[in-house]
Scaffold this active site. Sequence first.
Site, PDB file in Angstrom:
ATOM      1  CG  HIS A 176      -1.935   0.906   1.409  1.00 32.71           C
ATOM      2  ND1 HIS A 176      -1.743   2.218   1.729  1.00 32.71           N
ATOM      3  CD2 HIS A 176      -3.272   0.745   1.260  1.00 32.71           C
ATOM      4  CE1 HIS A 176      -2.922   2.821   1.783  1.00 32.71           C
ATOM      5  NE2 HIS A 176      -3.864   1.956   1.493  1.00 32.71           N
ATOM      6  CG  ASP A 216       0.088  -2.487   6.229  1.00 34.99           C
ATOM      7  OD1 ASP A 216      -0.899  -2.673   6.972  1.00 34.99           O
ATOM      8  OD2 ASP A 216       0.040  -1.818   5.188  1.00 34.99           O
ATOM      9  CD  GLN A 260      -7.512  -5.175   3.384  1.00 36.41           C
ATOM     10  OE1 GLN A 260      -8.657  -5.528   3.666  1.00 36.41           O
ATOM     11  NE2 GLN A 260      -7.213  -3.899   3.163  1.00 36.41           N
ATOM     12  CE  LYS A 312      -8.408  -0.377   5.266  1.00 29.24           C
ATOM     13  NZ  LYS A 312      -7.101  -0.400   4.637  1.00 29.24           N
ATOM     14  CB  CYS A 344      -3.577   3.034  -1.739  1.00 25.08           C
ATOM     15  SG  CYS A 344      -4.800   4.280  -1.389  1.00 25.08           S
TER      16      CYS A 344
HETATM   17  C1  LIG Z   1      -6.125   0.399   4.585  1.00 20.91           C
HETATM   18  C2  LIG Z   1      -4.728   0.010   4.509  1.00 20.91           C
HETATM   19  C3  LIG Z   1      -3.709   0.875   4.933  1.00 20.91           C
HETATM   20  C4  LIG Z   1      -3.981   2.284   5.413  1.00 20.91           C
HETATM   21  O1  LIG Z   1      -4.727   2.292   6.564  1.00 20.91           O
HETATM   22  P1  LIG Z   1      -5.270   3.665   7.163  1.00 20.91           P
HETATM   23  O2  LIG Z   1      -6.322   3.246   8.128  1.00 20.91           O
HETATM   24  O3  LIG Z   1      -5.820   4.443   5.997  1.00 20.91           O
HETATM   25  O4  LIG Z   1      -4.124   4.362   7.789  1.00 20.91           O
HETATM   26  C5  LIG Z   1      -2.416   0.419   4.874  1.00 20.91           C
HETATM   27  N1  LIG Z   1      -2.120  -0.818   4.434  1.00 20.91           N
HETATM   28  C6  LIG Z   1      -3.061  -1.680   4.020  1.00 20.91           C
HETATM   29  C7  LIG Z   1      -2.675  -3.034   3.573  1.00 20.91           C
HETATM   30  C8  LIG Z   1      -4.394  -1.294   4.046  1.00 20.91           C
HETATM   31  O5  LIG Z   1      -5.332  -2.150   3.629  1.00 20.91           O
END
Ligand SMILES: *Cc1c(COP(=O)(O)O)cnc(C)c1O
Length: 408
Positions: free
Chosen positions: A125, A202, A205, A228, A366
């Site tokens: 992302h 990260d 997701q 999320k 993104c």
């Molecule tokens: C949504 C997402 C982000 C960003 O998250 P925010 O809540 O907008 O800060 C980063 N990495 C992944 C894989 C995402 O799905």
Amino acid sequence: MKTLQLNTEKIRKDFPILNRKANGKPLVYFDNAATSQTPQQVIDTIAHYYQNYNANIHRGVHFLSQEATDAYEQARIKIQKHFNIKVPHEVIFTSGTTHAINLVAHGFSSFLKEGDEILVSAMEHHSNIVPWQMLCERTGATLKVIPMDQNGELVMKDYHALLSKDAKLVFCNHVSNALGTINPIKEIIDAAHAVGARVLVDGAQAAPHIKADMQALDVDFYTVSAHKMCGPTGVGILYGKSEWLNKLPPYQGGGEMIAEVTFEKTTYADLPHKFEAGTPNIAGGIAFGAALDYMNAIGFDTIAQYEDELLQYATNKLKKIEGLKIYGEASKKAAVVSFNIQGIHPYDIGTILDKLGIAVRTGHHCAQPIMDFYGIPGTVRASFSFYNTKEEIDTLVEGVQRARNMLV
Ligand SMILES: *Cc1c(COP(=O)(O)O)cnc(C)c1O
């Protein structure tokens, strides 16, 4: 296959928004990878906070402030337990994943020098690319990319070849938001540690689908966004090992993060407060805890199994549509289907689906480097949650078929 105990009919009653109409049609919400919907239980938690004990935390001696502080710290402990984190102060509340990643990237400025290497995966992302590029600019470190293949899987032998003693940091998402790939993060973490590199995963997701165990993974940093996973927007966490959180400098200066302030010198508060400057999203943090309670009551295994069934069902049906190509067919996938139809721009499909009340995402999600890799401007992305149904997928498939008939 084990029978599913997931009662979607009952679950859907918890989500008032799912009864809405969009463009005059019953809403079919398939944009869960962008943000999930919020159950009444979480909405009530937020309302209850403002109706009963809205007060600033960690400061007042008064009754309401104590109550708010207790609830906020209870939420931290819920998060700690959920992710099997050793101690509560390793949970840093942030505004979300983006904030959490920037906090770490900023903190590493003083630990990197020219010649050092930062490895990022090819399927990140933007929020997990740009902060590292900025860090490289500040420090002279070099960014290297772990490549992916046509299936949307990381090429692990290339990753192992890229790792050297110069590698200081590795960044990878647990689940790709654009393709749904579940990455082999345990292997990534262990290999990085073998050369002395630190790893940030990260988990934005992954967290809605997988209950990740921080101690078993032995990961250095992990990030989550509440919105999320049935929680509110504007709140999330950074998990970090104490050892590293103690080493990293504060990200923002202000109230709450100090031990003592004079004009000559300021000393910083202990963890987690060192990284929590200013008044946080108190209601949001408490509601994040309520969202975890809600999802745990259903059970993450049940959720994962049901979503997997939705994924297989959607994949099989969509593939039958002429000219439709799915991007990302990794052997391990979360419930995300990214696709295009030959000769049609994804935006046009999205627009027709919207007219039919179906919410999908179109564009680069993104993650422009992934789109460049496939040589496409973007995809249509349908992402499923445990409150979705097979009937809704049927509606999507009919909609896509209709879009194709109109546009080809
Ligand atoms: C949504 C997402 C982000 C960003 O998250 P925010 O809540 O907008 O800060 C980063 N990495 C992944 C894989 C995402 O799905």
